[in-house]
Design a protein around this motif. Structure first.
Motif, PDB file in Angstrom:
ATOM      1  N   LEU A 193       0.818  -1.217   0.000  1.00 29.60           N
ATOM      2  CA  LEU A 193       0.000   0.000   0.000  1.00 29.60           C
ATOM      3  C   LEU A 193       0.846   1.259   0.000  1.00 29.60           C
ATOM      4  N   PHE A 194       1.789   1.356   0.883  1.00 24.82           N
ATOM      5  CA  PHE A 194       2.573   2.579   1.040  1.00 24.82           C
ATOM      6  C   PHE A 194       3.454   2.823  -0.182  1.00 24.82           C
ATOM      7  N   LYS A 195       4.057   1.763  -0.688  1.00 26.05           N
ATOM      8  CA  LYS A 195       4.899   1.877  -1.877  1.00 26.05           C
ATOM      9  C   LYS A 195       4.061   2.322  -3.078  1.00 26.05           C
ATOM     10  N   ARG A 196       2.871   1.753  -3.222  1.00 27.01           N
ATOM     11  CA  ARG A 196       2.003   2.127  -4.344  1.00 27.01           C
ATOM     12  C   ARG A 196       1.590   3.591  -4.263  1.00 27.01           C
ATOM     13  N   LEU A 197       1.276   4.081  -3.066  1.00 30.39           N
ATOM     14  CA  LEU A 197       0.916   5.492  -2.906  1.00 30.39           C
ATOM     15  C   LEU A 197       2.095   6.397  -3.267  1.00 30.39           C
ATOM     16  N   GLU A 198       3.276   6.018  -2.824  1.00 33.42           N
ATOM     17  CA  GLU A 198       4.467   6.810  -3.127  1.00 33.42           C
ATOM     18  C   GLU A 198       4.757   6.820  -4.623  1.00 33.42           C
ATOM     19  N   GLU A 199       4.666   5.660  -5.266  1.00 39.50           N
ATOM     20  CA  GLU A 199       4.975   5.567  -6.691  1.00 39.50           C
ATOM     21  C   GLU A 199       3.923   6.263  -7.558  1.00 39.50           C
ATOM     22  N   ALA A 200       2.668   6.199  -7.147  1.00 35.94           N
ATOM     23  CA  ALA A 200       1.593   6.762  -7.968  1.00 35.94           C
ATOM     24  C   ALA A 200       1.657   8.283  -8.045  1.00 35.94           C
ATOM     25  N   ASP A 201       1.876   8.944  -6.903  1.00 38.17           N
ATOM     26  CA  ASP A 201       1.783  10.404  -6.859  1.00 38.17           C
ATOM     27  C   ASP A 201       2.889  11.085  -6.070  1.00 38.17           C
ATOM     28  N   GLY A 202       3.850  10.321  -5.566  1.00 41.07           N
ATOM     29  CA  GLY A 202       4.852  10.920  -4.704  1.00 41.07           C
ATOM     30  C   GLY A 202       4.328  11.166  -3.300  1.00 41.07           C
ATOM     31  N   TRP A 203       3.310  10.395  -2.894  1.00 42.07           N
ATOM     32  CA  TRP A 203       2.693  10.572  -1.576  1.00 42.07           C
ATOM     33  C   TRP A 203       3.720  10.435  -0.464  1.00 42.07           C
ATOM     34  N   SER A 204       3.598  11.319   0.530  1.00 39.26           N
ATOM     35  CA  SER A 204       4.449  11.264   1.703  1.00 39.26           C
ATOM     36  C   SER A 204       3.627  11.130   2.986  1.00 39.26           C
ATOM     37  N   TYR A 205       2.524  11.888   3.063  1.00 41.13           N
ATOM     38  CA  TYR A 205       1.692  11.837   4.268  1.00 41.13           C
ATOM     39  C   TYR A 205       0.303  12.376   3.944  1.00 41.13           C
ATOM     40  N   SER A 206      -0.612  12.126   4.863  1.00 42.67           N
ATOM     41  CA  SER A 206      -1.993  12.596   4.719  1.00 42.67           C
ATOM     42  C   SER A 206      -2.437  13.247   6.020  1.00 42.67           C
ATOM     43  N   ARG A 207      -3.514  14.025   5.933  1.00 40.54           N
ATOM     44  CA  ARG A 207      -4.088  14.598   7.159  1.00 40.54           C
ATOM     45  C   ARG A 207      -5.594  14.777   6.954  1.00 40.54           C
ATOM     46  N   LEU A 238     -18.838  11.698   8.011  1.00 41.14           N
ATOM     47  CA  LEU A 238     -18.427  12.361   6.777  1.00 41.14           C
ATOM     48  C   LEU A 238     -17.072  12.983   7.047  1.00 41.14           C
ATOM     49  N   LEU A 239     -16.144  12.770   6.136  1.00 40.70           N
ATOM     50  CA  LEU A 239     -14.822  13.326   6.365  1.00 40.70           C
ATOM     51  C   LEU A 239     -14.160  13.652   5.053  1.00 40.70           C
ATOM     52  N   SER A 240     -13.102  14.418   5.154  1.00 39.09           N
ATOM     53  CA  SER A 240     -12.246  14.655   4.004  1.00 39.09           C
ATOM     54  C   SER A 240     -10.804  14.630   4.490  1.00 39.09           C
ATOM     55  N   TYR A 241      -9.940  14.240   3.563  1.00 40.73           N
ATOM     56  CA  TYR A 241      -8.513  14.192   3.891  1.00 40.73           C
ATOM     57  C   TYR A 241      -7.721  14.700   2.699  1.00 40.73           C
ATOM     58  N   THR A 242      -6.525  15.159   2.996  1.00 41.95           N
ATOM     59  CA  THR A 242      -5.613  15.639   1.962  1.00 41.95           C
ATOM     60  C   THR A 242      -4.391  14.745   1.936  1.00 41.95           C
ATOM     61  N   ARG A 243      -3.948  14.420   0.722  1.00 43.39           N
ATOM     62  CA  ARG A 243      -2.693  13.699   0.529  1.00 43.39           C
ATOM     63  C   ARG A 243      -1.638  14.696   0.073  1.00 43.39           C
ATOM     64  N   PHE A 244      -0.424  14.576   0.651  1.00 44.08           N
ATOM     65  CA  PHE A 244       0.671  15.500   0.387  1.00 44.08           C
ATOM     66  C   PHE A 244       1.914  14.760  -0.101  1.00 44.08           C
ATOM     67  N   ARG A 245       2.738  15.485  -0.839  1.00 45.25           N
ATOM     68  CA  ARG A 245       4.077  15.027  -1.208  1.00 45.25           C
ATOM     69  C   ARG A 245       5.068  15.483  -0.130  1.00 45.25           C
ATOM     70  N   ILE A 261      -1.464  16.614  -3.311  1.00 45.91           N
ATOM     71  CA  ILE A 261      -1.820  15.653  -4.358  1.00 45.91           C
ATOM     72  C   ILE A 261      -3.307  15.759  -4.631  1.00 45.91           C
ATOM     73  N   GLY A 262      -4.103  15.813  -3.566  1.00 48.06           N
ATOM     74  CA  GLY A 262      -5.549  15.909  -3.722  1.00 48.06           C
ATOM     75  C   GLY A 262      -6.252  15.945  -2.383  1.00 48.06           C
ATOM     76  N   VAL A 263      -7.487  16.409  -2.415  1.00 50.50           N
ATOM     77  CA  VAL A 263      -8.366  16.416  -1.251  1.00 50.50           C
ATOM     78  C   VAL A 263      -9.531  15.499  -1.598  1.00 50.50           C
TER      79      VAL A 263
END
Length: 137
Positions: free
Chosen positions: A67-81, A98-105, A111-113
């Motif tokens: 999972l973590f490797k795929r997230l990193e390879e797909a978009d350069g993901w580093s962390y989320s909040r 109901l929630l929303s989260y952001t993915r960051f490099r 990366i996206g919300v």
């Protein structure tokens, strides 16, 4: 079953606090790349609806270990909040959040919300995430 609380149902604030504690632990585990800790935040069988697919995790350890490797390879993901988390329906044993989260490099660029709904359930070992439906990948 009604979503209205009864006299024996904890109030919305208590349910929100309990759910937030699990969600905080889940996000920390994700950011720590700790699949076992993520499992401890979930109840099984666990369902995830995302990317046009429904995935059923039957037991702890079912999370894909890449999972973590795929997230990193797909978009350069580093962390989320988490951006928002709101219990919108609940009773003593289940809550819809109901929630929303952001993915960051790594450089903190976004990366996206993503909007989601999580179903949280109360079992003997406490609150946990039973199901996730996300508009994120």
């Amino acid at each position: 079953m009604s979503t209205e609380p009864t006299s024996s149902t904890p109030g919305r604030e208590a349910i929100q606090r309990a759910c937030n504690a699990v969600l905080d632990a889940f996000m920390q585990a994700l950011n720590d790349h700790d699949a076992a800790a993520m499992d401890r935040c979930m109840h099984f069988p666990h369902t995830r609806l995302a990317n046009g697919a429904t995935t059923l995790y039957q037991a702890p350890g079912s999370n894909p270990m890449d999972l973590f490797k795929r997230l990193e390879e797909a978009d350069g993901w580093s962390y989320s909040r988490w951006e928002s988390r709101e219990v919108v329906q609940f009773n003593a044993h289940k809550a819809h959040v109901l929630l929303s989260y952001t993915r960051f490099r790594k450089d903190d660029s976004v990366i996206g919300v993503y909007d989601s709904m999580y179903v949280m359930t109360l079992e003997a070992d406490g609150w946990g995430i039973q199901a996730r439906s996300s508009f994120g990948p």
